[in-house]
Motif scaffolding. Sequence first.
Motif, PDB file in Angstrom:
ATOM      1  N   ALA A   1      30.807 101.442  35.914  1.00  0.00           N
ATOM      2  CA  ALA A   1      30.101 101.914  37.103  1.00  0.00           C
ATOM      3  C   ALA A   1      30.742 103.194  37.641  1.00  0.00           C
ATOM      4  O   ALA A   1      30.047 104.144  38.026  1.00  0.00           O
ATOM      5  CB  ALA A   1      30.095 100.823  38.175  1.00  0.00           C
ATOM      6  N   ALA A   2      32.069 103.234  37.658  1.00  0.00           N
ATOM      7  CA  ALA A   2      32.759 104.456  38.083  1.00  0.00           C
ATOM      8  C   ALA A   2      32.507 105.588  37.086  1.00  0.00           C
ATOM      9  O   ALA A   2      32.333 106.753  37.480  1.00  0.00           O
ATOM     10  CB  ALA A   2      34.255 104.184  38.212  1.00  0.00           C
ATOM     11  N   ASP A   3      32.475 105.259  35.801  1.00  0.00           N
ATOM     12  CA  ASP A   3      32.173 106.269  34.782  1.00  0.00           C
ATOM     13  C   ASP A   3      30.796 106.893  35.030  1.00  0.00           C
ATOM     14  O   ASP A   3      30.634 108.117  34.967  1.00  0.00           O
ATOM     15  CB  ASP A   3      32.199 105.644  33.389  1.00  0.00           C
ATOM     16  N   LEU A   4      29.812 106.059  35.294  1.00  0.00           N
ATOM     17  CA  LEU A   4      28.455 106.567  35.506  1.00  0.00           C
ATOM     18  C   LEU A   4      28.355 107.373  36.790  1.00  0.00           C
ATOM     19  O   LEU A   4      27.603 108.349  36.861  1.00  0.00           O
ATOM     20  CB  LEU A   4      27.453 105.409  35.520  1.00  0.00           C
ATOM     21  N   ALA A   5      29.119 106.971  37.801  1.00  0.00           N
ATOM     22  CA  ALA A   5      29.130 107.759  39.041  1.00  0.00           C
ATOM     23  C   ALA A   5      29.674 109.162  38.776  1.00  0.00           C
ATOM     24  O   ALA A   5      29.128 110.163  39.250  1.00  0.00           O
ATOM     25  CB  ALA A   5      29.962 107.051  40.095  1.00  0.00           C
TER      26      ALA A   5
ATOM     27  N   PHE B   1      29.170 104.084  28.000  1.00  0.00           N
ATOM     28  CA  PHE B   1      28.431 103.511  26.881  1.00  0.00           C
ATOM     29  C   PHE B   1      29.356 102.649  26.023  1.00  0.00           C
ATOM     30  O   PHE B   1      28.983 101.553  25.576  1.00  0.00           O
ATOM     31  CB  PHE B   1      27.789 104.617  26.041  1.00  0.00           C
ATOM     32  N   ALA B   2      30.571 103.127  25.808  1.00  0.00           N
ATOM     33  CA  ALA B   2      31.524 102.368  24.992  1.00  0.00           C
ATOM     34  C   ALA B   2      31.873 101.046  25.667  1.00  0.00           C
ATOM     35  O   ALA B   2      31.965 100.000  25.002  1.00  0.00           O
ATOM     36  CB  ALA B   2      32.782 103.199  24.756  1.00  0.00           C
ATOM     37  N   ARG B   3      32.074 101.063  26.972  1.00  0.00           N
ATOM     38  CA  ARG B   3      32.446  99.823  27.672  1.00  0.00           C
ATOM     39  C   ARG B   3      31.316  98.793  27.602  1.00  0.00           C
ATOM     40  O   ARG B   3      31.568  97.591  27.432  1.00  0.00           O
ATOM     41  CB  ARG B   3      32.807 100.133  29.121  1.00  0.00           C
ATOM     42  N   VAL B   4      30.083  99.257  27.737  1.00  0.00           N
ATOM     43  CA  VAL B   4      28.948  98.334  27.663  1.00  0.00           C
ATOM     44  C   VAL B   4      28.798  97.797  26.235  1.00  0.00           C
ATOM     45  O   VAL B   4      28.531  96.606  26.029  1.00  0.00           O
ATOM     46  CB  VAL B   4      27.660  99.010  28.149  1.00  0.00           C
ATOM     47  N   LEU B   5      28.975  98.658  25.251  1.00  0.00           N
ATOM     48  CA  LEU B   5      28.947  98.196  23.861  1.00  0.00           C
ATOM     49  C   LEU B   5      30.038  97.162  23.609  1.00  0.00           C
ATOM     50  O   LEU B   5      29.815  96.143  22.939  1.00  0.00           O
ATOM     51  CB  LEU B   5      29.140  99.375  22.908  1.00  0.00           C
TER      52      LEU B   5
ATOM     53  N   ALA C   1      23.886  96.807  30.976  1.00  0.00           N
ATOM     54  CA  ALA C   1      23.024  97.507  30.028  1.00  0.00           C
ATOM     55  C   ALA C   1      21.802  98.097  30.727  1.00  0.00           C
ATOM     56  O   ALA C   1      21.363  99.208  30.393  1.00  0.00           O
ATOM     57  CB  ALA C   1      22.591  96.558  28.918  1.00  0.00           C
ATOM     58  N   GLU C   2      21.258  97.372  31.669  1.00  0.00           N
ATOM     59  CA  GLU C   2      20.088  97.881  32.395  1.00  0.00           C
ATOM     60  C   GLU C   2      20.464  99.099  33.240  1.00  0.00           C
ATOM     61  O   GLU C   2      19.724 100.084  33.298  1.00  0.00           O
ATOM     62  CB  GLU C   2      19.512  96.780  33.285  1.00  0.00           C
ATOM     63  N   THR C   3      21.611  99.050  33.867  1.00  0.00           N
ATOM     64  CA  THR C   3      22.084 100.208  34.640  1.00  0.00           C
ATOM     65  C   THR C   3      22.349 101.397  33.730  1.00  0.00           C
ATOM     66  O   THR C   3      22.019 102.539  34.068  1.00  0.00           O
ATOM     67  CB  THR C   3      23.364  99.839  35.414  1.00  0.00           C
ATOM     68  N   LEU C   4      22.929 101.128  32.570  1.00  0.00           N
ATOM     69  CA  LEU C   4      23.190 102.203  31.618  1.00  0.00           C
ATOM     70  C   LEU C   4      21.891 102.803  31.110  1.00  0.00           C
ATOM     71  O   LEU C   4      21.798 104.025  30.918  1.00  0.00           O
ATOM     72  CB  LEU C   4      24.023 101.673  30.447  1.00  0.00           C
ATOM     73  N   ARG C   5      20.875 101.981  30.904  1.00  0.00           N
ATOM     74  CA  ARG C   5      19.571 102.500  30.469  1.00  0.00           C
ATOM     75  C   ARG C   5      19.025 103.495  31.504  1.00  0.00           C
ATOM     76  O   ARG C   5      18.589 104.593  31.146  1.00  0.00           O
ATOM     77  CB  ARG C   5      18.583 101.345  30.303  1.00  0.00           C
TER      78      ARG C   5
END
Length: 565
Positions: A538-542, A502-506, A473-477
């Motif tokens: 993490a791959a999604d955010l990359a 976002f969906a995976r973290v939720l 969540a902190e990385t997503l923020r």
Amino acid sequence: MTYAAPVEQIEFILKRVISYHDVQQTGKFSEATQETTRAVLSEAGKLAEQVLAPLNRNGDLTPARLENGKLRSSPGFAEGFAAIAEGGWVGLAADPEHGGMGLPQTLNMAVAEMMASACLSLQLNPLLTQGQIEALEHHASDELKSLYLPKLNSGEWSGTMNLTEPGAGSDVGALTARAERNEDGSYRITGQKIFITWGDSDVTSNVCHAVLARLPDGAKGTRGISLFMVPKFLPDEQGDPGVANSLKVLSLEEKMGIHGSPTCVMSYEGATGWLIGEEHKGMAAMFTMMNCARLGVGVQGVGLAERALQQAVAYASERKQMGEIIAHPDVRRMLATARAEVFAARAICLACATAIDMQRASGDADHAARAAFLTPIAKAYGTDVGCRVADTGVQVHGGMGYIEETGAAQYLRDVRITPIYEGTNGIQAMDLVGRKLADGGEAAMRLLDEILDDAKAANTDHHDLAETVWQAAETLRENTLTMIERDLPERFAGAVPFLHAFARVLGAHYHLRAAMAGGPAHVALARIYMSRVLPRYAADLAEAGAGLDDLNAIADTVLAGEFPA
């Protein structure tokens, strides 16, 4: 393979994972007690298992058809829809003033999931009708409400959504359907619409079309579009179906799946219609209908995933190759990962519905913002999970999954439309990073704060799980704040992977709540999710941060497979 409605799983999420109890405490939904909720879920489960599920194969093997211009539905569909209508399921969440039950949308979506699992082709009919009911409740005149809503809520009439035209798919503003004013206050509607789900029906006595069209003085683009009620049969003085309107079904589409759902090409030839809402503001009314349908489609994805997974587990438990294949590590990996994703997608969809209910009950802007933020995530993730799990189901069956007699392939063929209709998942993602971050990320940050707070609270009893969720969540923020700083084209280039992240973290957030509130089984499933699904964020955010330059650098000729020296 019989279908078992997951009533206990749904009830656990409502009681222990999301804020459904807050909905029950409101004055608007005070009648949705735990006893009422349990009774509704139980009865809906029985309907899905005993009445609707046996119709699913009929719809696939004997599709809806046109005979001499008249629609003939799949065998048993008329009786199945009659059971839906007689049970009051169409108007479950509708306003009691016009014959609805006034129960929470959260409960309605739980029921919709079970009906979609049982027979998606038939469930599409009440889904579209419910969307039209909502649009009429918010935008129609009192006269239209009093005439149409009681019939729609009772299931006597059904409703459709008419947006798409040939050559104007997702670009609604390019429509050519036109409307002209009549002296009596009605309108003449002329044009053609395609992909109209249940555009005709022999299971209801009238079909009520919500049609987008442009008046002569309507501006170009979406700003100049109006919405009209155009019934198949014009209501007479008693409000019953009278003479036929000037519209017809030109043909039915032959589709990859959902064969039992008639997808119509509609022709309006000076048909009589009545304005819904204000002239030139039809998109506002249509978006009310579409937002309802988008969450409903996310729920359809969950429903098909549940049905496909149940069959895959049953097959793996019986199929023997060096022992039952359910004991093989790779098969267990597929099934466990699928079950973890189904739980996450179901929780996200029901949490979105809860936010809708809280906004309706309180009028609070924060609840409205959360509902708006979660809608594209629920739609996209629910349908993506539906496709992944249905595909997994075929894989678990092996060669027999590719053979139609097992029915595993039908789930994959049926669910494949869900990431496409009611706004493609790419459009959902662009909506998320565009409109839904236009508040500077306030709604996103409130949601992330909640996830972080829960992770801190769980740190004592479930340290490893809580730490994993907190870090994600902190990385997503941090990545959300970076996304907000980009211009729209840059955002759109990474929109889909950002939504996935976002969906995976939720999903991890809701699994952590389940682990805190449930027993060893929920802890075990949460561990599967944290170790095998969540890391993909993490791959999604990359990818979401990769930007636009590399995409623009690829020439169209290279995409076509040409590599000049």
